[in-house]
Design a protein around this motif. Structure first.
Motif, PDB file in Angstrom:
ATOM      1  N   LEU A  25       0.832  -1.209   0.000  1.00  0.00           N
ATOM      2  CA  LEU A  25       0.000   0.000   0.000  1.00  0.00           C
ATOM      3  C   LEU A  25       0.862   1.253   0.000  1.00  0.00           C
ATOM      4  CD1 LEU A  25      -3.005  -0.964   2.281  1.00  0.00           C
ATOM      5  CD2 LEU A  25      -2.968  -0.659  -0.188  1.00  0.00           C
ATOM      6  N   PHE A  26       1.992   1.213   0.686  1.00  0.00           N
ATOM      7  CA  PHE A  26       2.922   2.338   0.635  1.00  0.00           C
ATOM      8  C   PHE A  26       3.425   2.525  -0.795  1.00  0.00           C
ATOM      9  CE2 PHE A  26       7.337   3.739   0.491  1.00  0.00           C
ATOM     10  CZ  PHE A  26       7.204   5.016   1.010  1.00  0.00           C
ATOM     11  N   ILE A  27       3.827   1.447  -1.452  1.00  0.00           N
ATOM     12  CA  ILE A  27       4.334   1.534  -2.823  1.00  0.00           C
ATOM     13  C   ILE A  27       3.253   2.045  -3.765  1.00  0.00           C
ATOM     14  CG2 ILE A  27       5.172   0.145  -4.772  1.00  0.00           C
ATOM     15  CD1 ILE A  27       7.288   0.784  -2.641  1.00  0.00           C
ATOM     16  N   LEU A  28       2.020   1.609  -3.581  1.00  0.00           N
ATOM     17  CA  LEU A  28       0.914   2.064  -4.429  1.00  0.00           C
ATOM     18  C   LEU A  28       0.721   3.579  -4.313  1.00  0.00           C
ATOM     19  CD1 LEU A  28      -1.567   1.482  -6.257  1.00  0.00           C
ATOM     20  CD2 LEU A  28      -2.867   1.212  -4.143  1.00  0.00           C
ATOM     21  N   ILE A  29       0.616   4.082  -3.095  1.00  0.00           N
ATOM     22  CA  ILE A  29       0.399   5.517  -2.892  1.00  0.00           C
ATOM     23  C   ILE A  29       1.616   6.306  -3.352  1.00  0.00           C
ATOM     24  CG2 ILE A  29      -0.020   7.294  -1.153  1.00  0.00           C
ATOM     25  CD1 ILE A  29      -1.652   5.137   0.368  1.00  0.00           C
ATOM     26  N   HIS A  30       2.798   5.786  -3.068  1.00  0.00           N
ATOM     27  CA  HIS A  30       4.038   6.435  -3.506  1.00  0.00           C
ATOM     28  C   HIS A  30       4.067   6.542  -5.039  1.00  0.00           C
ATOM     29  CE1 HIS A  30       8.303   7.378  -3.771  1.00  0.00           C
ATOM     30  NE2 HIS A  30       8.486   6.302  -4.518  1.00  0.00           N
ATOM     31  N   SER A  31       3.672   5.503  -5.730  1.00  0.00           N
ATOM     32  CA  SER A  31       3.666   5.503  -7.195  1.00  0.00           C
ATOM     33  C   SER A  31       2.650   6.490  -7.754  1.00  0.00           C
ATOM     34  CB  SER A  31       3.372   4.104  -7.726  1.00  0.00           C
ATOM     35  OG  SER A  31       4.343   3.207  -7.295  1.00  0.00           O
TER      36      SER A  31
END
Length: 117
Positions: A25-31
């Motif tokens: 979820l961190f990677i998704l929002i970061h992307s």
């Protein structure tokens, strides 16, 4: 958004463990944020100033959550460097990041998934 903010609160914590949900979820929002900044940079002809600033600021939080994710599967954070092996390295790292974490406590601490449940 809560998972993204939790990673930012622990931006320099390289000990402990991170669940798959927290990492991805961190990677998704970061992307999504990074993509938005690239679009804004392109529209305003800023030559990627906003995106590069964001990427530089987020370097340590991204590394720390990846190390904690590797700890969750019982691997050392040094396994990050396998991604520099041509062709197979990034695939191996991706598989490691997708694996389910250890159910029981390991050398990096108790399971964040099973202690929260």
């Amino acid at each position: 958004m809560e998972w993204y903010l939790n990673v930012l609160k622990n931006y320099a914590v390289f000990s402990g463990r991170a669940r798959r949900k927290e990492y991805w979820l961190f990677i998704l929002i970061h992307s999504v944020i990074a993509t938005g900044l690239v679009i804004v940079d392109f529209q305003l002809q800023l030559y990627f100033i906003l995106y590069m600033s964001y990427a530089l600021v987020m370097l340590v939080p991204c590394m720390s959550v990846m190390v904690r994710r590797l700890h969750d599967i019982g691997r050392s954070g040094w396994w990050f460097f396998v991604s520099f092996v041509p062709a197979v390295g990034p695939i191996v790292l991706l598989v490691f990041l997708c694996l389910e974490g250890d159910r029981e406590a390991n050398q990096y601490g108790p399971s964040p998934k099973h202690t929260a449940a």
